[in-house]
Scaffold this active site. Sequence first.
Site, PDB file in Angstrom:
ATOM      1  CG  LEU A  46      11.064 -16.556  -2.194  1.00 16.15           C
ATOM      2  CD1 LEU A  46      10.848 -16.456  -0.686  1.00 16.15           C
ATOM      3  CD2 LEU A  46      11.443 -15.181  -2.749  1.00 16.15           C
ATOM      4  CG  ASP A  85      -2.221   0.680   0.958  1.00 14.55           C
ATOM      5  OD1 ASP A  85      -2.320   1.391  -0.059  1.00 14.55           O
ATOM      6  OD2 ASP A  85      -3.143   0.515   1.765  1.00 14.55           O
ATOM      7  CG  HIS A 136      -0.191   1.350  -9.126  1.00 20.43           C
ATOM      8  ND1 HIS A 136      -0.378   1.108  -7.785  1.00 20.43           N
ATOM      9  CD2 HIS A 136      -1.314   1.992  -9.538  1.00 20.43           C
ATOM     10  CE1 HIS A 136      -1.551   1.575  -7.397  1.00 20.43           C
ATOM     11  NE2 HIS A 136      -2.141   2.122  -8.444  1.00 20.43           N
TER      12      HIS A 136
END
Length: 231
Positions: free
Chosen positions: A113, A2, A19
């Site tokens: 990962l 956010d 973004h």
Amino acid sequence: MDGNGRWARGRALPRTEGHREGALRVRGIAEACIDIGISTLTVFAFSTENWDRPHDEVDVLMALIPERLAAERATIFNNDVRIRVLGEIESLPLADRVAVRTIVRQTVKHQALTLNIAFNYGGRSEILRAVRNLMRDGIAPEDVSEDLFASYLYTSDIPDPDLVIRTAGEQRLSNFLIWQAAYAEFYSTPTLWPDFTRDEFDKALATYRQRERKFGRVADQPRVVSDLISG
Ligand code: IPE
Ligand code: MG
């Protein structure tokens, strides 16, 4: 992730630039996870509620995932990263959908990962989807255990999160992994996501290591946090 919009506004840029910048930050945090020995990282990229944003912003958010995955393809393979998607990708254009599915399939055996991308994801809709599928499978009510239910979620083969990091000062879960995060430690920072660097991540982990996780037990029998986080 956010604060992209606020980051852009602070620089008099369009929100979409926030973004773009935010999407670039994922790489550094993923690298940090590999470094530290954290096995699973989930980023909330697009929620089921984000559809209500202006069209051009939705278009950019949708395009960013296939774009970043293509740009980071070599890094993903060289670093043994498994890509998974939590959520419905049906809403992506066909070519993007195929590209995302392909990299998910090609990286399925990677182990350093697991990078989960929560895309068109909402915790409540995930739970409803699980309920519907349980019913479709004709599971008897008395056979519905927590473990069985969890196996119907997008996260069926990954551990529950130990730590949820919320950037940009918000202090709520916003429909993120609401089943899985039942006992997760919560960390909120005012730092906007595009400013969330390795240092910020280390700060969050340092705070986490000091938490005493009781899982409903009494204070003198905690599971030790340092046992839960490798490294
Ligand atoms: C990114 O930040 C969230 C998404 C990826 C949809 P925001 O776009 O919510 O940023 P703020 O809250 O306006 O700063
Ligand atoms: Mg926001």
